[in-house]
Design a protein around this motif. Structure first.
Motif, mmCIF file in Angstrom:
data_model
loop_
_atom_site.group_PDB
_atom_site.id
_atom_site.type_symbol
_atom_site.label_atom_id
_atom_site.label_comp_id
_atom_site.label_asym_id
_atom_site.label_seq_id
_atom_site.Cartn_x
_atom_site.Cartn_y
_atom_site.Cartn_z
ATOM 1 N N ARG A 84 -9.734 85.074 -7.200
ATOM 2 C CA ARG A 84 -8.996 84.186 -6.859
ATOM 3 C C ARG A 84 -10.335 82.993 -5.359
ATOM 4 O O ARG A 84 -10.618 83.726 -4.457
ATOM 5 C CB ARG A 84 -7.637 84.171 -6.262
ATOM 6 N N LEU A 85 -10.596 81.618 -5.458
ATOM 7 C CA LEU A 85 -11.187 81.468 -4.338
ATOM 8 C C LEU A 85 -10.541 79.922 -3.939
ATOM 9 O O LEU A 85 -9.512 79.412 -5.190
ATOM 10 C CB LEU A 85 -12.467 80.852 -4.526
ATOM 11 N N PRO A 86 -10.793 79.959 -2.887
ATOM 12 C CA PRO A 86 -9.715 78.244 -2.384
ATOM 13 C C PRO A 86 -10.603 77.190 -3.435
ATOM 14 O O PRO A 86 -12.070 76.976 -3.479
ATOM 15 C CB PRO A 86 -10.309 78.158 -1.088
ATOM 16 N N HIS A 87 -9.978 76.206 -3.879
ATOM 17 C CA HIS A 87 -10.499 74.964 -4.634
ATOM 18 C C HIS A 87 -11.362 74.482 -3.925
ATOM 19 O O HIS A 87 -11.150 74.093 -2.605
ATOM 20 C CB HIS A 87 -9.370 74.787 -5.352
ATOM 21 N N GLY A 88 -12.719 73.963 -4.892
ATOM 22 C CA GLY A 88 -14.035 73.377 -4.149
ATOM 23 C C GLY A 88 -13.282 71.935 -3.094
ATOM 24 O O GLY A 88 -13.732 71.812 -2.780
ATOM 25 N N GLN A 89 -12.320 71.068 -3.891
ATOM 26 C CA GLN A 89 -11.962 69.495 -3.696
ATOM 27 C C GLN A 89 -10.909 69.802 -3.075
ATOM 28 O O GLN A 89 -9.806 68.619 -2.953
ATOM 29 C CB GLN A 89 -12.375 68.912 -4.767
ATOM 30 N N ASP A 90 -9.984 70.141 -3.819
ATOM 31 C CA ASP A 90 -8.225 70.503 -3.015
ATOM 32 C C ASP A 90 -8.442 72.176 -2.304
ATOM 33 O O ASP A 90 -7.963 72.761 -3.102
ATOM 34 C CB ASP A 90 -7.294 70.670 -4.225
ATOM 35 N N GLY A 91 -7.996 72.283 -0.592
ATOM 36 C CA GLY A 91 -7.908 73.190 -0.433
ATOM 37 C C GLY A 91 -6.235 74.699 -0.408
ATOM 38 O O GLY A 91 -5.891 75.014 -0.675
ATOM 39 N N ARG A 92 -5.175 73.350 -0.992
ATOM 40 C CA ARG A 92 -3.929 74.100 -1.457
ATOM 41 C C ARG A 92 -4.725 74.882 -3.138
ATOM 42 O O ARG A 92 -3.139 75.728 -2.893
ATOM 43 C CB ARG A 92 -3.241 72.538 -1.378
ATOM 44 N N ARG A 93 -5.054 74.532 -3.594
ATOM 45 C CA ARG A 93 -4.851 75.052 -4.694
ATOM 46 C C ARG A 93 -6.014 76.272 -4.567
ATOM 47 O O ARG A 93 -6.696 76.311 -4.131
ATOM 48 C CB ARG A 93 -5.279 73.973 -5.754
ATOM 49 N N THR A 94 -6.049 77.287 -5.991
ATOM 50 C CA THR A 94 -6.915 78.450 -5.748
ATOM 51 C C THR A 94 -7.304 78.010 -7.469
ATOM 52 O O THR A 94 -7.039 77.558 -8.076
ATOM 53 C CB THR A 94 -5.874 79.420 -5.773
ATOM 54 N N GLU A 95 -8.509 78.452 -7.165
ATOM 55 C CA GLU A 95 -9.634 78.679 -8.461
ATOM 56 C C GLU A 95 -10.255 80.104 -8.835
ATOM 57 O O GLU A 95 -10.141 80.829 -8.114
ATOM 58 C CB GLU A 95 -11.139 78.255 -7.973
ATOM 59 N N VAL A 96 -9.786 80.263 -10.245
ATOM 60 C CA VAL A 96 -10.320 81.574 -10.486
ATOM 61 C C VAL A 96 -11.325 81.655 -11.537
ATOM 62 O O VAL A 96 -11.492 80.755 -12.048
ATOM 63 C CB VAL A 96 -9.161 82.416 -11.447
ATOM 64 N N ARG A 97 -11.682 82.459 -10.231
ATOM 65 C CA ARG A 97 -13.565 83.169 -11.271
ATOM 66 C C ARG A 97 -13.685 84.165 -11.899
ATOM 67 O O ARG A 97 -13.078 84.966 -11.571
ATOM 68 C CB ARG A 97 -14.380 82.206 -9.956
#
Length: 147
Positions: A84-97
């Motif tokens: 899980r990483l912080p979303h590149g454009q929305d710091g409130r969201r996470t991104e799964v890679r």
């Protein structure tokens, strides 16, 4: 069952297509079992290999609830197959890679199948490939008619 379908005649190509459809439904279960993953975890890795996404997007891709998707991501992260990483454009969201470990796991299990498919495809000439593609596109359209 098919006797009530006008114009339907059994054939070797329809038998082979049915066998392929049945096998395609079984392969994810077998591959997931060999990897010690659930089918949802395997499908998640496949989706994440295509593009990173948030847990809610992954839930939609899998057709499960956000809570179920979050559990899948937790298990993949615990195995080192995703992060899980912080979303590149929305710091409130996470991104799964997917991680290199996750990528290696999927490739190791599926590489023999893809190698054999490439071998079969390379045995066709361009004209044969056009006919096969037309048949497969027609089969895809037939299946999409019931989804």
């Amino acid at each position: 069952m098919t006797s009530f379908v006008p114009g339907y005649r059994p054939s070797a190509s329809l038998d082979a297509l049915q066998e392929l459809v049945d096998l395609a439904a079984q392969v994810p279960h077998d591959v997931a079992r060999k990897a010690g993953l659930s089918v949802s975890e395997l499908h998640s890795l496949r989706h994440l290999m295509a593009a990173p996404m948030g847990p809610v997007e992954l839930a939609k891709a899998l057709g499960v609830t956000s809570a179920a998707s979050s559990g899948v991501v937790d298990r993949l992260v615990a195995r080192g197959h995703a992060k899980r990483l912080p979303h590149g454009q929305d710091g409130r969201r996470t991104e799964v890679r997917v991680t290199d470990s996750g990528r290696r796991e999927v490739f190791a299990l599926l590489a023999p199948m893809f190698a054999k498919l490439a071998e079969v495809d390379s045995s066709l000439d361009d004209d044969e490939r056009v006919v096969v593609e037309r048949y497969l596109r027609g089969a895809i359209a037939a299946m999409q008619a019931v989804t």
